[in-house]
Write a protein that holds these residues in place. Sequence first.
Motif, PDB file in Angstrom:
ATOM      1  N   LEU A 139       0.854  -1.172   0.000  1.00  0.00           N
ATOM      2  CA  LEU A 139       0.000   0.000   0.000  1.00  0.00           C
ATOM      3  C   LEU A 139       0.894   1.227   0.000  1.00  0.00           C
ATOM      4  O   LEU A 139       1.867   1.300   0.762  1.00  0.00           O
ATOM      5  CB  LEU A 139      -0.884   0.053   1.250  1.00  0.00           C
ATOM      6  CG  LEU A 139      -2.094  -0.863   1.354  1.00  0.00           C
ATOM      7  CD1 LEU A 139      -2.753  -0.657   2.714  1.00  0.00           C
ATOM      8  CD2 LEU A 139      -3.089  -0.580   0.243  1.00  0.00           C
ATOM      9  N   GLU A 140       0.575   2.198  -0.825  1.00  0.00           N
ATOM     10  CA  GLU A 140       1.268   3.472  -0.814  1.00  0.00           C
ATOM     11  C   GLU A 140       0.257   4.544  -0.441  1.00  0.00           C
ATOM     12  O   GLU A 140      -0.748   4.727  -1.126  1.00  0.00           O
ATOM     13  CB  GLU A 140       1.895   3.766  -2.176  1.00  0.00           C
ATOM     14  CG  GLU A 140       3.000   2.782  -2.562  1.00  0.00           C
ATOM     15  CD  GLU A 140       3.539   3.027  -3.951  1.00  0.00           C
ATOM     16  OE1 GLU A 140       2.754   3.480  -4.815  1.00  0.00           O
ATOM     17  OE2 GLU A 140       4.728   2.797  -4.171  1.00  0.00           O
ATOM     18  N   ALA A 141       0.508   5.249   0.651  1.00  0.00           N
ATOM     19  CA  ALA A 141      -0.424   6.263   1.152  1.00  0.00           C
ATOM     20  C   ALA A 141       0.203   7.640   1.052  1.00  0.00           C
ATOM     21  O   ALA A 141       1.377   7.835   1.405  1.00  0.00           O
ATOM     22  CB  ALA A 141      -0.803   5.962   2.595  1.00  0.00           C
ATOM     23  N   SER A 142      -0.577   8.609   0.583  1.00  0.00           N
ATOM     24  CA  SER A 142      -0.166  10.008   0.550  1.00  0.00           C
ATOM     25  C   SER A 142      -1.112  10.777   1.466  1.00  0.00           C
ATOM     26  O   SER A 142      -2.324  10.798   1.246  1.00  0.00           O
ATOM     27  CB  SER A 142      -0.229  10.568  -0.876  1.00  0.00           C
ATOM     28  OG  SER A 142       0.152  11.928  -0.898  1.00  0.00           O
ATOM     29  N   ILE A 143      -0.555  11.409   2.511  1.00  0.00           N
ATOM     30  CA  ILE A 143      -1.356  12.054   3.549  1.00  0.00           C
ATOM     31  C   ILE A 143      -0.979  13.527   3.594  1.00  0.00           C
ATOM     32  O   ILE A 143       0.201  13.874   3.719  1.00  0.00           O
ATOM     33  CB  ILE A 143      -1.101  11.405   4.918  1.00  0.00           C
ATOM     34  CG1 ILE A 143      -1.459   9.923   4.843  1.00  0.00           C
ATOM     35  CG2 ILE A 143      -1.879  12.094   6.017  1.00  0.00           C
ATOM     36  CD1 ILE A 143      -0.811   9.094   5.909  1.00  0.00           C
ATOM     37  N   VAL A 144      -1.981  14.382   3.499  1.00  0.00           N
ATOM     38  CA  VAL A 144      -1.751  15.818   3.497  1.00  0.00           C
ATOM     39  C   VAL A 144      -2.389  16.426   4.749  1.00  0.00           C
ATOM     40  O   VAL A 144      -3.566  16.198   5.032  1.00  0.00           O
ATOM     41  CB  VAL A 144      -2.341  16.488   2.237  1.00  0.00           C
ATOM     42  CG1 VAL A 144      -2.080  17.996   2.267  1.00  0.00           C
ATOM     43  CG2 VAL A 144      -1.755  15.869   0.974  1.00  0.00           C
ATOM     44  N   PHE A 145      -1.577  17.211   5.481  1.00  0.00           N
ATOM     45  CA  PHE A 145      -2.061  17.953   6.636  1.00  0.00           C
ATOM     46  C   PHE A 145      -2.061  19.438   6.317  1.00  0.00           C
ATOM     47  O   PHE A 145      -1.152  19.943   5.655  1.00  0.00           O
ATOM     48  CB  PHE A 145      -1.164  17.719   7.856  1.00  0.00           C
ATOM     49  CG  PHE A 145      -1.327  16.379   8.504  1.00  0.00           C
ATOM     50  CD1 PHE A 145      -2.295  16.169   9.481  1.00  0.00           C
ATOM     51  CD2 PHE A 145      -0.509  15.317   8.143  1.00  0.00           C
ATOM     52  CE1 PHE A 145      -2.446  14.941  10.081  1.00  0.00           C
ATOM     53  CE2 PHE A 145      -0.645  14.083   8.739  1.00  0.00           C
ATOM     54  CZ  PHE A 145      -1.623  13.896   9.722  1.00  0.00           C
ATOM     55  N   THR A 146      -3.083  20.134   6.800  1.00  0.00           N
ATOM     56  CA  THR A 146      -3.092  21.591   6.819  1.00  0.00           C
ATOM     57  C   THR A 146      -2.645  22.030   8.200  1.00  0.00           C
ATOM     58  O   THR A 146      -3.186  21.564   9.206  1.00  0.00           O
ATOM     59  CB  THR A 146      -4.499  22.136   6.531  1.00  0.00           C
ATOM     60  OG1 THR A 146      -4.901  21.741   5.221  1.00  0.00           O
ATOM     61  CG2 THR A 146      -4.510  23.657   6.618  1.00  0.00           C
ATOM     62  N   ALA A 147      -1.648  22.929   8.260  1.00  0.00           N
ATOM     63  CA  ALA A 147      -1.050  23.278   9.543  1.00  0.00           C
ATOM     64  C   ALA A 147      -0.875  24.786   9.673  1.00  0.00           C
ATOM     65  O   ALA A 147      -0.721  25.507   8.682  1.00  0.00           O
ATOM     66  CB  ALA A 147       0.305  22.587   9.710  1.00  0.00           C
ATOM     67  N   TYR A 148      -0.895  25.249  10.924  1.00  0.00           N
ATOM     68  CA  TYR A 148      -0.511  26.622  11.247  1.00  0.00           C
ATOM     69  C   TYR A 148       0.893  26.865  10.698  1.00  0.00           C
ATOM     70  O   TYR A 148       1.740  25.970  10.723  1.00  0.00           O
ATOM     71  CB  TYR A 148      -0.547  26.783  12.768  1.00  0.00           C
ATOM     72  CG  TYR A 148      -0.135  28.128  13.307  1.00  0.00           C
ATOM     73  CD1 TYR A 148      -0.949  29.252  13.151  1.00  0.00           C
ATOM     74  CD2 TYR A 148       1.067  28.273  13.998  1.00  0.00           C
ATOM     75  CE1 TYR A 148      -0.564  30.486  13.667  1.00  0.00           C
ATOM     76  CE2 TYR A 148       1.456  29.504  14.519  1.00  0.00           C
ATOM     77  CZ  TYR A 148       0.638  30.605  14.343  1.00  0.00           C
ATOM     78  OH  TYR A 148       1.026  31.820  14.854  1.00  0.00           O
TER      79      TYR A 148
END
Length: 253
Positions: A139-148
Amino acid sequence: MQYEFRNLDPIDEKAKPNIASEGFIFNNYDTRLNGWWLTERTAPTPGEQEITESVPYRQGSYDFSMIDNERFFNNREITYKLLYVGEKYYNRKGFEQELKRQLMPHNWDKLVDTHEPTYYWWAKCKSVEVNDNSDNETLEASIVFTAYPYAYTNHNEGADYWDDVFFPHWVWQQVKFNVNGSQDVNVKNIGSRPVLSSFVVTGNVKAKGSFGEVSLNDGNYKQTQVVFDIGDNKINLSGNGTIEFIFKREEMI
């Protein structure tokens, strides 16, 4: 296709060989302890909140983006790419579902990146995209966070936890003072922007600095905050009691 796992930090000799030494922690979910290997991270600097005006018959434009020499930024995006190796499709599907359950439903929280253990981000998960490769059983996962846009230090200034000390960018300083009469102190903010400081006070203490003048006692200190500029903050303390300045640095990293 064969994958070669490459961790960016030295692996603890006591750590289990099948547990990654790099990853992130969000909402108490630690990717290292849940079968995921970090293969890539990107944390570009945030975009500026630009305010510009053009004047007819004048070359260029005027930039009004700064106030008191401080630039202002939008939230930033931090992206992680993870790899899970599993033999059975239903096992991989379970890992995909669990990853989404652990990250997407939750509100803003601390995001701890093992690459920067001295700091944490204030973030929420924006998206999780997973690609199942049956040929490679991965499995290849791409995870995006929005951060201060700025990272926070783990502990308040002056706490001096040894694990947090980063010698190229660190200062050892006193932030708690006994006051008996009048004295001058200097509290440094070596962070990337001005920050709010609160207090813990006993007795009656008056503090005077570039932020103005505040009279503090046991009953009102919790409702009072002042702004510490970047660099030296020279303060005159007077009265009788104790005062501790409570603040965390904010860093552009």
